[in-house]
Design a protein around this motif. Structure first.
Motif, PDB file in Angstrom:
ATOM      1  N   HIS A  25      38.298  27.546  34.155  1.00  0.00           N
ATOM      2  CA  HIS A  25      39.467  26.724  33.823  1.00  0.00           C
ATOM      3  C   HIS A  25      40.713  27.191  34.581  1.00  0.00           C
ATOM      4  O   HIS A  25      41.482  26.377  35.098  1.00  0.00           O
ATOM      5  CB  HIS A  25      39.694  26.781  32.309  1.00  0.00           C
ATOM      6  CG  HIS A  25      40.910  26.051  31.846  1.00  0.00           C
ATOM      7  ND1 HIS A  25      40.977  24.671  31.810  1.00  0.00           N
ATOM      8  CD2 HIS A  25      42.126  26.512  31.417  1.00  0.00           C
ATOM      9  CE1 HIS A  25      42.180  24.312  31.371  1.00  0.00           C
ATOM     10  NE2 HIS A  25      42.888  25.391  31.125  1.00  0.00           N
ATOM     11  N   GLU A  26      40.910  28.500  34.657  1.00  0.00           N
ATOM     12  CA  GLU A  26      42.097  29.040  35.326  1.00  0.00           C
ATOM     13  C   GLU A  26      42.133  28.676  36.805  1.00  0.00           C
ATOM     14  O   GLU A  26      43.205  28.475  37.371  1.00  0.00           O
ATOM     15  CB  GLU A  26      42.181  30.563  35.150  1.00  0.00           C
ATOM     16  CG  GLU A  26      42.559  31.021  33.757  1.00  0.00           C
ATOM     17  CD  GLU A  26      41.421  30.879  32.733  1.00  0.00           C
ATOM     18  OE1 GLU A  26      40.239  30.940  33.135  1.00  0.00           O
ATOM     19  OE2 GLU A  26      41.729  30.682  31.543  1.00  0.00           O
ATOM     20  N   ASP A  27      40.968  28.597  37.446  1.00  0.00           N
ATOM     21  CA  ASP A  27      40.926  28.207  38.863  1.00  0.00           C
ATOM     22  C   ASP A  27      41.465  26.790  39.050  1.00  0.00           C
ATOM     23  O   ASP A  27      42.269  26.528  39.947  1.00  0.00           O
ATOM     24  CB  ASP A  27      39.500  28.280  39.410  1.00  0.00           C
ATOM     25  CG  ASP A  27      38.953  29.703  39.487  1.00  0.00           C
ATOM     26  OD1 ASP A  27      39.745  30.663  39.458  1.00  0.00           O
ATOM     27  OD2 ASP A  27      37.718  29.837  39.574  1.00  0.00           O
ATOM     28  N   SER A  30      45.261  26.805  38.433  1.00  0.00           N
ATOM     29  CA  SER A  30      45.959  27.470  39.528  1.00  0.00           C
ATOM     30  C   SER A  30      46.086  26.541  40.737  1.00  0.00           C
ATOM     31  O   SER A  30      47.141  26.473  41.378  1.00  0.00           O
ATOM     32  CB  SER A  30      45.207  28.746  39.915  1.00  0.00           C
ATOM     33  OG  SER A  30      45.813  29.352  41.022  1.00  0.00           O
ATOM     34  N   LYS A  97      40.034  37.526  43.222  1.00  0.00           N
ATOM     35  CA  LYS A  97      39.525  37.415  41.854  1.00  0.00           C
ATOM     36  C   LYS A  97      38.017  37.641  41.783  1.00  0.00           C
ATOM     37  O   LYS A  97      37.526  38.296  40.868  1.00  0.00           O
ATOM     38  CB  LYS A  97      39.881  36.027  41.298  1.00  0.00           C
ATOM     39  CG  LYS A  97      39.420  35.773  39.877  1.00  0.00           C
ATOM     40  CD  LYS A  97      39.893  34.403  39.395  1.00  0.00           C
ATOM     41  CE  LYS A  97      39.407  34.098  37.998  1.00  0.00           C
ATOM     42  NZ  LYS A  97      39.894  32.773  37.535  1.00  0.00           N
TER      43      LYS A  97
END
Length: 195
Positions: A25-27, A30, A97
């Motif tokens: 989700h964070e990808d 971002s 990451k």
């Protein structure tokens, strides 16, 4: 190809060798933050969809979008450079990451001018972009995919990245039949011309 103001473009890129570019989700978030910073101020985003290994945007250009910019010995345009910077900075973050090296995206982001009014390519591309997660089998309904503008158009989410009014005007989208129209079948021969 030089971009021209006041035109609709299908903008897309893919992971190098079809590699996954959004793992969590964070990808996705971002990447969208980068789009908001670099594309939102210089062009109108009509819709978008981020998929695990590629992305699509439907963009309407203006004078800011097509301004010339010098990159060393090369000349580019502001919108093209914005996507280059988005891909580059996202790749650096992604590689750090996930402890990987090398290029993440295909070398050049593609910009396909959708000028054929007779076959209504902008309308077809708009729906094609939203249908991507459904056709890939990632969801049973388009409204279940969080990483496209479909939820915003339905009013499920209050996204501000897309210019809804301009999309309605340019692509002839109507709120009263938006949902049913979005699920209409797209002729594959016409869809091939979106690339």
């Amino acid at each position: 190809m030089k971009l021209v103001a006041d035109n609709i473009y299908h903008v897309y890129n893919q992971g190098n060798n079809k590699e996954t570019i959004f793992r969590d989700h964070e990808d996705y978030i971002s990447f969208l933050k980068r789009v908001r910073k670099r594309v939102f101020p210089i062009a109108e985003i009509l819709n978008y969809c981020l998929m695990p290994n590629h992305y699509h945007f439907l963009i309407y250009t203006n004078q800011k979008s097509i301004e010339s910019i010098q990159l060393g010995l090369l000349e580019s345009q502001v919108l093209k450079n914005s996507f280059r910077l988005i891909n580059s900075s996202f790749s650096i973050e992604f590689n750090n990451k996930y402890t990987r090296t090398g290029s993440l995206f295909r070398q050049k982001t593609k910009f396909k001018l959708l000028e054929n009014k007779k076959d209504n390519y902008p309308f077809i591309c708009f729906n094609y972009i939203h249908q991507n997660p459904l056709k890939a089998g990632l969801v049973k309904k388009m409204e279940d995919w969080k990483y496209s503008s479909f939820q915003d158009y339905l009013g499920i989410r209050e996204g501000t990245l897309c210019n809804f009014e301009l999309a309605e005007k340019l692509i002839d989208i109507h709120k009263d039949d938006f949902y049913n129209t979005s699920y209409s079948v797209i002729n594959e021969k016409l869809a091939d011309k979106l690339y």
